[in-house]
Design a protein around this motif. Structure first.
Motif, PDB file in Angstrom:
ATOM      1  N   ASP B  48     -12.861   7.939  -6.002  1.00  0.00           N
ATOM      2  CA  ASP B  48     -12.163   6.645  -5.949  1.00  0.00           C
ATOM      3  C   ASP B  48     -10.996   6.608  -6.931  1.00  0.00           C
ATOM      4  OD1 ASP B  48     -14.114   4.589  -4.330  1.00  0.00           O
ATOM      5  OD2 ASP B  48     -15.257   6.117  -5.374  1.00  0.00           O
ATOM      6  N   HIS B  49     -11.247   7.118  -8.139  1.00  0.00           N
ATOM      7  CA  HIS B  49     -10.176   7.145  -9.142  1.00  0.00           C
ATOM      8  C   HIS B  49      -9.002   7.991  -8.653  1.00  0.00           C
ATOM      9  CE1 HIS B  49     -11.975   5.013 -12.554  1.00  0.00           C
ATOM     10  NE2 HIS B  49     -13.128   5.527 -12.178  1.00  0.00           N
ATOM     11  N   TRP B  50      -9.323   9.156  -8.109  1.00  0.00           N
ATOM     12  CA  TRP B  50      -8.278  10.069  -7.653  1.00  0.00           C
ATOM     13  C   TRP B  50      -7.484   9.461  -6.493  1.00  0.00           C
ATOM     14  CZ3 TRP B  50      -5.443  13.711  -9.351  1.00  0.00           C
ATOM     15  CH2 TRP B  50      -4.684  14.487  -8.469  1.00  0.00           C
ATOM     16  N   GLN B  51      -8.222   8.849  -5.572  1.00  0.00           N
ATOM     17  CA  GLN B  51      -7.584   8.246  -4.399  1.00  0.00           C
ATOM     18  C   GLN B  51      -6.622   7.123  -4.818  1.00  0.00           C
ATOM     19  OE1 GLN B  51     -10.406   6.544  -1.693  1.00  0.00           O
ATOM     20  NE2 GLN B  51      -8.885   6.178  -0.099  1.00  0.00           N
ATOM     21  N   ARG B  52      -7.067   6.278  -5.747  1.00  0.00           N
ATOM     22  CA  ARG B  52      -6.186   5.187  -6.208  1.00  0.00           C
ATOM     23  C   ARG B  52      -4.949   5.739  -6.919  1.00  0.00           C
ATOM     24  NH1 ARG B  52      -8.386   1.105 -10.485  1.00  0.00           N
ATOM     25  NH2 ARG B  52      -7.849   2.890 -11.806  1.00  0.00           N
ATOM     26  N   ALA B 148       3.438  -4.490 -10.023  1.00  0.00           N
ATOM     27  CA  ALA B 148       2.207  -5.281 -10.026  1.00  0.00           C
ATOM     28  C   ALA B 148       1.046  -4.467  -9.458  1.00  0.00           C
ATOM     29  CB  ALA B 148       2.404  -6.543  -9.198  1.00  0.00           C
ATOM     30  N   GLY B 149      -0.076  -4.491 -10.150  1.00  0.00           N
ATOM     31  CA  GLY B 149      -1.267  -3.809  -9.660  1.00  0.00           C
ATOM     32  C   GLY B 149      -1.299  -2.321  -9.948  1.00  0.00           C
ATOM     33  N   LEU B 150      -0.202  -1.767 -10.464  1.00  0.00           N
ATOM     34  CA  LEU B 150      -0.198  -0.345 -10.824  1.00  0.00           C
ATOM     35  C   LEU B 150      -0.836  -0.164 -12.204  1.00  0.00           C
ATOM     36  CD1 LEU B 150       3.405   0.850  -9.801  1.00  0.00           C
ATOM     37  CD2 LEU B 150       1.290   1.001  -8.480  1.00  0.00           C
ATOM     38  N   LYS B 151      -1.656   0.856 -12.336  1.00  0.00           N
ATOM     39  CA  LYS B 151      -2.190   1.180 -13.661  1.00  0.00           C
ATOM     40  C   LYS B 151      -1.195   2.158 -14.285  1.00  0.00           C
ATOM     41  CE  LYS B 151      -6.629   2.043 -15.874  1.00  0.00           C
ATOM     42  NZ  LYS B 151      -6.688   0.755 -16.567  1.00  0.00           N
ATOM     43  N   SER B 152      -0.090   1.576 -14.728  1.00  0.00           N
ATOM     44  CA  SER B 152       1.031   2.403 -15.164  1.00  0.00           C
ATOM     45  C   SER B 152       1.065   2.532 -16.679  1.00  0.00           C
ATOM     46  CB  SER B 152       2.350   1.784 -14.681  1.00  0.00           C
ATOM     47  OG  SER B 152       2.738   0.744 -15.555  1.00  0.00           O
ATOM     48  N   LEU B 153       1.999   3.342 -17.145  1.00  0.00           N
ATOM     49  CA  LEU B 153       2.179   3.514 -18.591  1.00  0.00           C
ATOM     50  C   LEU B 153       2.953   2.347 -19.199  1.00  0.00           C
ATOM     51  CD1 LEU B 153       2.963   7.362 -18.667  1.00  0.00           C
ATOM     52  CD2 LEU B 153       0.744   6.217 -18.807  1.00  0.00           C
ATOM     53  N   ASN B 154       3.266   1.335 -18.404  1.00  0.00           N
ATOM     54  CA  ASN B 154       3.898   0.099 -18.916  1.00  0.00           C
ATOM     55  C   ASN B 154       2.787  -0.830 -19.393  1.00  0.00           C
ATOM     56  OD1 ASN B 154       7.095  -0.765 -17.554  1.00  0.00           O
ATOM     57  ND2 ASN B 154       6.267   1.285 -17.809  1.00  0.00           N
ATOM     58  N   PHE B 155       2.363  -0.644 -20.612  1.00  0.00           N
ATOM     59  CA  PHE B 155       1.182  -1.356 -21.098  1.00  0.00           C
ATOM     60  C   PHE B 155       1.513  -2.216 -22.315  1.00  0.00           C
ATOM     61  CE2 PHE B 155      -3.564  -1.081 -20.761  1.00  0.00           C
ATOM     62  CZ  PHE B 155      -3.617  -1.000 -19.385  1.00  0.00           C
ATOM     63  N   LEU B 208      -4.895  -5.417 -11.115  1.00  0.00           N
ATOM     64  CA  LEU B 208      -5.353  -4.078 -10.756  1.00  0.00           C
ATOM     65  C   LEU B 208      -6.597  -4.173  -9.876  1.00  0.00           C
ATOM     66  CD1 LEU B 208      -5.262  -0.924 -11.330  1.00  0.00           C
ATOM     67  CD2 LEU B 208      -6.968  -1.411 -13.104  1.00  0.00           C
ATOM     68  N   ASN B 209      -6.618  -3.344  -8.846  1.00  0.00           N
ATOM     69  CA  ASN B 209      -7.815  -3.221  -8.016  1.00  0.00           C
ATOM     70  C   ASN B 209      -8.764  -2.237  -8.698  1.00  0.00           C
ATOM     71  OD1 ASN B 209      -9.606  -3.311  -5.919  1.00  0.00           O
ATOM     72  ND2 ASN B 209      -8.309  -2.236  -4.453  1.00  0.00           N
ATOM     73  N   GLY B 210      -9.442  -2.717  -9.726  1.00  0.00           N
ATOM     74  CA  GLY B 210     -10.288  -1.853 -10.560  1.00  0.00           C
ATOM     75  C   GLY B 210     -11.402  -1.207  -9.755  1.00  0.00           C
TER      76      GLY B 210
END
Lengths: 286, 286
Positions: B48-52, B148-155, B208-210
């Motif tokens: 799941d992590h890889w797919q996201r 929006a919704g990206l688990k990006s390095l913009n934190f 994020l769709n955790g």
């Protein structure tokens, strides 16, 4: 010839210039930068850039351990190493290395990286001929987020705007806020003339307080031009007589077409031309 | 003993693990990550992590050059080097090195960094005793921004929330959107029970769709619990019977105090306890 960077005062070949993968600048985009134009060996408005960087670092609880003069010397050392007298310079300050997590209290030492490269070749032509631009589909991240107005390493919004600009043949994209107000470009502030008055979005929109934005306002005031900074909708842009963007590298660039519609006569207008002329004098004293 | 990271498949001492300062991940926060819990040597829901990660990379126009199995092997190599069987793992994928500027077309090769460290010691206690949390003063960056919704390095938003959480004694902070709807925590999704129904903000808020969010929804459905994902105001939280947050590392953690007000009886509630028990079974098949 290799290009050189300066990392914490050490001149380093670009290809060998590295940073820890545990630098919070890399992990979280936790850092700041500023871009400075250098003319004939002289970094323009370095003091303003440095002051804003330090102010923004305070907002981020990131104590800056260097003196202004020290960083200026690093900048000059980088120019010398690269044999540049006119240059684009980016000064980056990142939080520094620390354990994973939002708690940055164990990041003891920020890192400072000074990049320099020749000024982009297209600037003069763009200043003369103007560029095409458009309103981006993605919105500005807004004044309510704590990073609003920071020139931080969180630049993904702008990165993701690039494919849209590129596919539409725009040289710049302009954000609206979530309340539909005109904000800023991806790498610029925006201004327009209507009936001789100079308009620009106010800082209240959450935009960057650009150094060139400040200088244009100062110049316009000196020329007796009425300036109104406020909240404006995109219609104001489409009905403008002249539009231009500002940033420290490209300085003042007219937008002659917005969303496929010609602005004014579709060529650089007289008022923008006057500002560009005035800028030459203005820079003598910077 | 030094800690080890794995960079593009090479096991490297943490202190020697570096990346180019021209990696766009560092310059612009132009990259993604995901955090994975490892139990008894088994990365939970790795697929799941890889797919996201791959889906989000597509949104970012960032072709992933590695196979899933390859990155899984890197993860396992990192665990082995660090002598870990239970672990917190962060997989980071950054755009890679390229010239300065928003145009990433010349960034030819992303970089993959796999960090691993022991699971935080406080998780079990927090799962049992719950945590204090509060509504953050800064807002969520919103569904209208392209990231929006990206688990990006913009934190940076989350980084800047930390001092507020810390000063108020909160272990987590919860964002509202610009339209005042409950969004998510700095490093978690949020759920609450009211009269036996399970509520959570919908993805429409820009959250994020955790992975753990998805798993909790799946578990709740299996248990016949009614779930409502929607747009809710903070009053819903303050009137909830039980609140909890989810993330892949801490899994399910009750919030027993919000903005200084006790939630339910001020201790972990029965429904959250039931979910935590169910999770143990659920993980056997993951």
């Amino acid at each position: 010839m290799p290009n050189y960077l300066v990392i914490n005062g050490t001149v380093t070949e670009e290809e060998k210039a590295v940073i820890s993968v545990l630098d919070h600048g890399f992990l979280y985009g936790d850092g700041l930068f500023t871009t400075i134009r250098v003319e004939a060996g002289r970094p323009l408005w370095f003091d303003d850039h440095w002051q804003r960087l330090c102010q923004q670092a305070t907002v981020m609880h990131m104590p800056i351990p260097w003196e202004k003069k020290e960083v200026l010397n690093w900048l000059l050392a980088g120019l010398k190493a690269n044999g540049l007298v006119d240059a684009y310079v980016r000064v980056t300050v990142s939080r520094g290395q620390g354990p994973l997590g939002l708690d940055f209290s164990q990041c003891k030492l920020p890192n400072c990286i000074v990049y320099s490269k020749p000024l982009p070749a297209h600037i003069e032509e763009r200043q003369k001929m103007g560029i095409k631009a458009g309103i981006l589909s993605g919105r500005h991240w807004g004044k309510l987020w704590p990073g609003a107005g920071l020139k931080s390493l969180n630049f993904l919004n702008q990165v993701l705007a690039f494919p849209e600009m590129n596919s539409k043949g725009w040289q710049e994209g302009v954000y609206l806020t979530s309340t539909d107000h005109v904000a800023e470009g991806t790498v610029s502030n925006i201004f327009w003339f209507k009936d001789g008055i100079l308009f620009t979005p106010s800082l209240e929109t959450g935009i960057l307080n650009g150094i060139m934005r400040q200088k244009v306002i100062e110049m316009a005031r000196m020329q007796g031009i009425t300036i109104q900074a406020g909240l404006y909708y995109q219609e104001a842009l489409l009905q403008a007589d002249e539009i231009f963007i500002t940033n420290s590298i490209s300085e003042i660039v007219p937008i002659v077409e917005l969303n496929g519609q010609s602005i004014g006569k579709g060529v650089r207008g007289d008022l923008v031309q006057r500002l560009l002329l005035e800028l030459k004098n203005f820079k003598k004293n910077c």
